[in-house]
Design a protein around this motif. Structure first.
Motif, PDB file in Angstrom:
ATOM      1  N   UNK A  52       7.304  -2.481  -3.691  1.00  0.00           N
ATOM      2  CA  UNK A  52       8.627  -1.923  -3.956  1.00  0.00           C
ATOM      3  C   UNK A  52       9.078  -2.178  -5.390  1.00  0.00           C
ATOM      4  N   UNK A  53       9.934  -1.278  -5.836  1.00  0.00           N
ATOM      5  CA  UNK A  53      10.622  -1.415  -7.112  1.00  0.00           C
ATOM      6  C   UNK A  53      12.099  -1.202  -6.821  1.00  0.00           C
ATOM      7  N   UNK A  54      12.938  -2.069  -7.372  1.00  0.00           N
ATOM      8  CA  UNK A  54      14.380  -1.948  -7.209  1.00  0.00           C
ATOM      9  C   UNK A  54      14.996  -1.568  -8.548  1.00  0.00           C
ATOM     10  N   UNK A  55      15.785  -0.494  -8.528  1.00  0.00           N
ATOM     11  CA  UNK A  55      16.543  -0.054  -9.687  1.00  0.00           C
ATOM     12  C   UNK A  55      18.002   0.000  -9.252  1.00  0.00           C
ATOM     13  N   UNK A  56      18.850  -0.808  -9.879  1.00  0.00           N
ATOM     14  CA  UNK A  56      20.279  -0.731  -9.578  1.00  0.00           C
ATOM     15  C   UNK A  56      20.997  -0.179 -10.794  1.00  0.00           C
ATOM     16  N   UNK A  67       4.698  -0.697 -15.403  1.00  0.00           N
ATOM     17  CA  UNK A  67       4.547  -1.981 -14.718  1.00  0.00           C
ATOM     18  C   UNK A  67       4.411  -1.763 -13.207  1.00  0.00           C
ATOM     19  N   UNK A  68       5.183  -0.834 -12.669  1.00  0.00           N
ATOM     20  CA  UNK A  68       5.139  -0.568 -11.232  1.00  0.00           C
ATOM     21  C   UNK A  68       3.801   0.041 -10.824  1.00  0.00           C
ATOM     22  N   UNK A  69       3.262   0.926 -11.626  1.00  0.00           N
ATOM     23  CA  UNK A  69       1.945   1.512 -11.337  1.00  0.00           C
ATOM     24  C   UNK A  69       0.895   0.402 -11.280  1.00  0.00           C
ATOM     25  N   UNK A  70       0.934  -0.513 -12.231  1.00  0.00           N
ATOM     26  CA  UNK A  70       0.006  -1.655 -12.211  1.00  0.00           C
ATOM     27  C   UNK A  70       0.209  -2.533 -10.979  1.00  0.00           C
ATOM     28  N   UNK A  71       1.460  -2.719 -10.602  1.00  0.00           N
ATOM     29  CA  UNK A  71       1.813  -3.506  -9.416  1.00  0.00           C
ATOM     30  C   UNK A  71       1.269  -2.854  -8.142  1.00  0.00           C
ATOM     31  N   UNK A  72       1.426  -1.551  -8.043  1.00  0.00           N
ATOM     32  CA  UNK A  72       0.896  -0.815  -6.881  1.00  0.00           C
ATOM     33  C   UNK A  72      -0.620  -0.989  -6.806  1.00  0.00           C
ATOM     34  N   UNK A  73      -1.291  -0.827  -7.938  1.00  0.00           N
ATOM     35  CA  UNK A  73      -2.754  -0.971  -7.960  1.00  0.00           C
ATOM     36  C   UNK A  73      -3.199  -2.354  -7.499  1.00  0.00           C
ATOM     37  N   UNK A  74      -2.444  -3.376  -7.890  1.00  0.00           N
ATOM     38  CA  UNK A  74      -2.798  -4.752  -7.485  1.00  0.00           C
ATOM     39  C   UNK A  74      -2.570  -4.985  -5.999  1.00  0.00           C
ATOM     40  N   UNK A  75      -1.734  -4.158  -5.372  1.00  0.00           N
ATOM     41  CA  UNK A  75      -1.412  -4.348  -3.959  1.00  0.00           C
ATOM     42  C   UNK A  75      -2.071  -3.335  -3.042  1.00  0.00           C
ATOM     43  N   UNK A  76      -2.958  -2.524  -3.591  1.00  0.00           N
ATOM     44  CA  UNK A  76      -3.643  -1.535  -2.735  1.00  0.00           C
ATOM     45  C   UNK A  76      -4.523  -2.262  -1.748  1.00  0.00           C
ATOM     46  N   UNK A  77      -4.495  -1.758  -0.552  1.00  0.00           N
ATOM     47  CA  UNK A  77      -5.289  -2.389   0.519  1.00  0.00           C
ATOM     48  C   UNK A  77      -6.758  -2.103   0.378  1.00  0.00           C
TER      49      UNK A  77
END
Length: 182
Positions: free
Chosen positions: A106-110, A172-182
């Protein structure tokens, strides 16, 4: 193709959150597909509905199940998240043991028209997502202050520094998603 769900915390038509979310979606690289997830039509969660599940709940839960990751773009309501967003999180996490949010990066943008930039909403949402077992981007944190001054009449972000910041967030979020891919 990585499917990223966009959950907008405001249910107001053409809200600042929705406009900001549309700008963020445009910054994703090839190979990412964004899908806006509607939350306005979800009836208020009631545990009684676990026995007779409304079709709208089933459709919503199936949509979330089909996502690889989720971005939450939200305003702040009374120093917390809007009721519609909290309801969507509840609908997706119930009945107990059926959490469709589980493990999705997840990414949070407020955002806010004030200088506080939705700080309270951002941190309350982090607490809820921790319980739902959603890994959240920690850095960069995304608080957009004075949002109304950053958006043109067409809904596009007009400030180049903000566009650059949002691009760094998406990267940063794209990199984060890649690190969390199952």
């Amino acid at each position: 193709m990585t499917k990223v769900g966009i959950v907008v915390g405001s249910i107001r038509n053409n809200s600042f959150s929705e406009q900001l979310a549309k700008n963020i979606v445009e910054l994703f690289p090839a190979g990412y597909e964004a899908e806006f997830v509607e939350i306005a039509d979800l009836p208020l969660y009631n545990q009684d509905s676990d026995e007779n599940i409304p079709e709208v709940y089933t459709n919503f839960r199936n949509t979330i199940k089909g996502l690889d990751a989720v971005i939450f773009v939200t305003p702040e309501h009374n120093r917390s998240i809007p009721a519609a967003l909290k309801n969507a999180l509840d609908v997706g996490s119930r009945p107990y043991g059926s959490n469709v949010w589980d493990g999705k990066p997840a990414l949070i943008v407020s955002q806010s028209p004030s200088n506080l930039s939705g700080f309270g909403a951002n941190h309350h949402l982090r607490q809820v997502l921790a319980f739902l077992n959603m890994p959240v981007v920690q850095q960069p944190e995304v608080y957009i202050a004075n949002v109304h001054e950053l958006l043109g009449e067409d809904g596009k972000v007009t400030n180049q520094d903000t566009i650059g910041f949002l691009q760094s967030v998406v990267d940063a979020y794209v990199g984060f998603i890649k690190r969390h891919e199952a």
